[in-house]
Design an enzyme around this catalytic site. Structure first.
Site: not given
Ligand code: GRF
Length: 199
Positions: A12, A94, A108, A110
């Site tokens: 998160g 999704i 999203n 990425h």
């Molecule tokens: C990150 O590498 C993000 O780019 C990918 O999921 C990973 C964890 O993201 N989409 P978060 O810390 O849960 O936001």
């Protein structure tokens, strides 16, 4: 006010970047009305609770079929009625029904410069492993709209990050998050909020 629902699966940190941007006043006229996770153990849910944001866990393994999970996920989103759905480290593809129910209202983040290192199989650390294996010198992150494909929707914002000699996948992931993801995701939401308030 742009009402957003943030979908998460893990730590998160991107959710936290949005929360921090709102608290700092850098992201105005935006309210996180819900955090939804497919993973009951996602630390992102703790982050939501710490900020008294309503959170929901809709985990595929608690349903008999994938179809039932997708239906429950869609029904929860329809109940919440967000203006924008933000996939922030969300590792579930999704379903088309969700895309059709919220056209041009799902974005999203990425962790690469799409169209490089994206699509089926490219998520989390696997993206950065691919970058290092290929030997590219510049990577980064992308915020894009979600359509029926995987990482194929219209690109909103990108930010480049240099690969450093000797980077491990984890070190590169952390730099891409810090120098790109946590910056462009709130920026993208701010752009949408500004256009939304003009409508
Ligand atoms: C990150 O590498 C993000 O780019 C990918 O999921 C990973 C964890 O993201 N989409 P978060 O810390 O849960 O936001």
């Amino acid at each position: 006010m742009l009402r957003i629902a943030v979908c998460v699966s893990g730590g998160g940190t991107n959710l936290q970047a949005i929360i921090d941007a709102i608290l700092a006043g850098a992201l105005q006229e935006v309210e996180i009305v819900a955090v939804i996770s497919n993973n009951a153990n996602a630390y992102a849910l703790e982050r939501a609770k710490a900020h008294e944001i309503p959170s929901y866990c809709i985990a595929p393994k608690t349903f008999e079929t994938r179809r039932e999970f997708e239906q429950a996920f869609l029904e929860q989103l329809i109940k919440i009625q967000p203006d924008l759905i933000v996939l922030a480290g969300f590792l579930v593809n999704i379903a088309p029904e969700v895309v059709h129910a919220f056209p041009d209202r799902i974005i999203n983040i990425h962790p690469s410069l799409i169209p490089a290192f994206c699509g089926q199989g490219y998520y989390g650390l696997k993206v950065h492993e691919g970058v290092l294996e290929r030997g590219v010198q510049v990577t980064g992150a992308t915020v894009h709209y979600v359509d029926e494909g995987i990482d194929t929707g219209r690109i909103l914002i990108q930010k480049a990050v240099c690969v450093q000699c000797g980077d491990t996948p984890k070190e590169l992931q952390e730099r891409v998050m810090k120098e790109a993801e946590w910056i462009i995701l709130p920026q993208a939401i701010a752009q949408i909020a500004q256009n939304y308030s003009k409508e």
